[in-house]
Design a protein around this motif. Structure first.
Motif, PDB file in Angstrom:
ATOM      1  N   GLY A 104      -1.532  -6.308 -12.156  1.00  0.00           N
ATOM      2  CA  GLY A 104      -1.932  -6.459 -10.759  1.00  0.00           C
ATOM      3  C   GLY A 104      -0.800  -6.188  -9.789  1.00  0.00           C
ATOM      4  N   LEU A 105       0.369  -6.721 -10.093  1.00  0.00           N
ATOM      5  CA  LEU A 105       1.519  -6.482  -9.221  1.00  0.00           C
ATOM      6  C   LEU A 105       1.942  -5.015  -9.244  1.00  0.00           C
ATOM      7  CD1 LEU A 105       3.626  -9.688  -9.951  1.00  0.00           C
ATOM      8  CD2 LEU A 105       2.366  -9.122  -7.858  1.00  0.00           C
TER       9      LEU A 105
ATOM     10  N   LEU B 278      -0.619  -3.167  -7.111  1.00  0.00           N
ATOM     11  CA  LEU B 278      -0.384  -3.420  -5.688  1.00  0.00           C
ATOM     12  C   LEU B 278       0.881  -2.725  -5.189  1.00  0.00           C
ATOM     13  CD1 LEU B 278      -1.373  -7.171  -5.342  1.00  0.00           C
ATOM     14  CD2 LEU B 278      -2.596  -5.172  -4.492  1.00  0.00           C
TER      15      LEU B 278
ATOM     16  N   GLY C 127      -0.545  -0.291  -2.760  1.00  0.00           N
ATOM     17  CA  GLY C 127      -0.457  -1.113  -1.557  1.00  0.00           C
ATOM     18  C   GLY C 127      -0.227  -0.344  -0.265  1.00  0.00           C
TER      19      GLY C 127
ATOM     20  N   THR D 274      -3.069   0.542   2.234  1.00  0.00           N
ATOM     21  CA  THR D 274      -3.662  -0.407   3.173  1.00  0.00           C
ATOM     22  C   THR D 274      -2.857  -0.507   4.462  1.00  0.00           C
ATOM     23  OG1 THR D 274      -2.455  -2.274   2.223  1.00  0.00           O
ATOM     24  CG2 THR D 274      -4.618  -1.788   1.286  1.00  0.00           C
TER      25      THR D 274
ATOM     26  N   GLY E  78      -1.902   4.007  -9.412  1.00  0.00           N
ATOM     27  CA  GLY E  78      -1.649   2.577  -9.564  1.00  0.00           C
ATOM     28  C   GLY E  78      -2.478   1.968 -10.677  1.00  0.00           C
TER      29      GLY E  78
END
Length: 91
Positions: free
Chosen positions: A28-29, A32, A36, A39, A55
């Motif tokens: 998950g990290l 992100l 990320g 966004t 990702g």
């Protein structure tokens, strides 16, 4: 084939759970970290899609590597002594 004790089975279950949970967190990290910026910044559609797909791929690889690393390390860990601090039966 030697049967495992309940303690050994419990230890394996806990280690598998730890491997999966830590693998999900690392994945998950990683996802992100790579996806990320989509966004925050206005990027072209192709760039956004590339970052999200990249990702996801890198996150999946990170998950597999983390799970394998944790379980491989557990398999190589020697058994703990039954009485910590005692080095020989005479002590």
């Amino acid at each position: 084939m030697e049967r495992r004790t309940q303690t050994e089975r419990d230890a394996i279950t806990v280690e598998i759970g730890y491997a999966l949970v830590s693998g999900v967190l690392v994945a998950g990290l990683t996802f992100l970290g790579i996806a990320g910026p989509t966004t925050v910044f206005a990027l072209p559609h192709a760039a956004e899609r590339g970052l999200v797909v990249g990702g996801a791929v890198v996150g999946a690889v990170a998950f597999v590597l983390r799970v394998v690393h944790v379980l491989w390390r557990f398999a190589r860990t020697p058994d703990q002594p039954s009485q910590p601090g005692r080095t020989s039966p005479d002590s």
